[in-house]
Design a protein around this motif. Sequence first.
Motif, short mmCIF file in Angstrom:
data_model
loop_
_atom_site.label_atom_id
_atom_site.label_comp_id
_atom_site.label_asym_id
_atom_site.label_seq_id
_atom_site.Cartn_x
_atom_site.Cartn_y
_atom_site.Cartn_z
N ASP A 7 -8.23 -5.69 -0.89
CA ASP A 7 -8.90 -4.22 -0.54
C ASP A 7 -7.53 -3.59 -0.01
O ASP A 7 -7.92 -2.23 -0.10
CB ASP A 7 -9.81 -4.66 0.52
CG ASP A 7 -11.11 -5.13 0.14
OD1 ASP A 7 -11.51 -5.19 -1.21
OD2 ASP A 7 -12.06 -5.62 0.97
N GLY A 58 -5.96 -1.61 -2.74
CA GLY A 58 -6.86 -0.76 -3.53
C GLY A 58 -7.43 -1.74 -4.68
O GLY A 58 -7.82 -0.89 -5.81
N THR A 59 -7.42 -2.99 -4.89
CA THR A 59 -8.03 -3.65 -6.01
C THR A 59 -9.13 -4.45 -5.63
O THR A 59 -9.84 -4.17 -4.43
CB THR A 59 -6.95 -4.58 -6.69
OG1 THR A 59 -6.39 -5.71 -5.67
CG2 THR A 59 -5.89 -3.77 -7.01
N CYS A 110 0.99 -1.22 0.12
CA CYS A 110 0.06 -0.05 0.06
C CYS A 110 0.78 1.24 0.03
O CYS A 110 0.45 2.21 -0.74
CB CYS A 110 -1.00 -0.04 1.36
SG CYS A 110 -1.96 1.22 1.04
N PRO A 121 -0.56 -2.21 -6.58
CA PRO A 121 -1.88 -2.90 -6.51
C PRO A 121 -1.79 -4.45 -6.53
O PRO A 121 -0.91 -4.57 -7.40
CB PRO A 121 -2.81 -2.47 -7.47
CG PRO A 121 -1.93 -2.02 -8.39
CD PRO A 121 -0.48 -1.41 -7.72
#
Length: 291
Positions: free
Chosen positions: A170, A173-174, A138, A143
């Motif tokens: 999650d 960010g995917t 992150c 991702p």
Amino acid sequence: MLVVLLDRSGSLIQGNPPTDPNGYSTSVTKALTDLWPGTMAVIPFSGDTTQLPILGPDTLSNLVQRADLKQKVQDYPIGGDTPLEPAMQEALDLLHQQGSPPGSRVIVITDGNPTGIGNNDGPHQEGAIRKNLIPQYCQQGIPVSAFGLTIDPTTPDGQDANRLLTDIADGTGTSYTNVTGPEDLARQVIHLYAEWQGLTFTQVTGQGSNFPVSIDPFAQQVSFVSFRSNSQYQITLIGPDNQAVTTGVQKSTPPDAHYEIDSLVIAGPIQPGSYTINTGGDPNAQVYVLV
């Protein structure tokens, strides 16, 4: 750079039932080498070791390097445990070494929980992934898209695996997708690839074994991506003259049991009209076109 973390554990072919006995995960990974425009590496993870091989990274515009990577993926043995945490760590280290080129991303394809022995057992791996690796991915803006391969959500192990893969996706960010069968993996990955590249891959509606596509006079580049059940079903590209296209078309090589890419490489304007992919009677074929 694209890094694919490819589960090679024994349950793929020896489970009860096996999760990928026909090798769809292998074929989808090889298809990505034909589609991805930059550099790519594959980290196959299996066995009890924390030192995993890295196939690549290879420059895919170099046809020799691309063919070499595909062959290594095809030939890699299957068997043993599922060391997902070491694979994620090696991918992070590799991307750091390469300077994390803009647009870099990771795919995880696995059929269940991480497993191993001693300090590399499943609970230790899960803890390290959640505590250390997800925050690092992150922080570096990398991702990680996760695909579960026929993970049973009605079992405790399946529920645990789904939670972990959801947390990975999650947290970076995917999204996580639990595909319900190996064949579905092709559909999910092709859509994800198109999303990454800002492309439109259109799934073609079949009429029996024929998948017709209308190409207009303004098309400059056309690629047909066909997924099939196995190599007994022959893929044939038929042109507007109702004849098999034998010149001006480039096929993905070497041949694969589950997919074929046919790209029109005609010098000058592409002949408009109705093209058809014939899938030789395969009831489970999928065809996509990129114009």
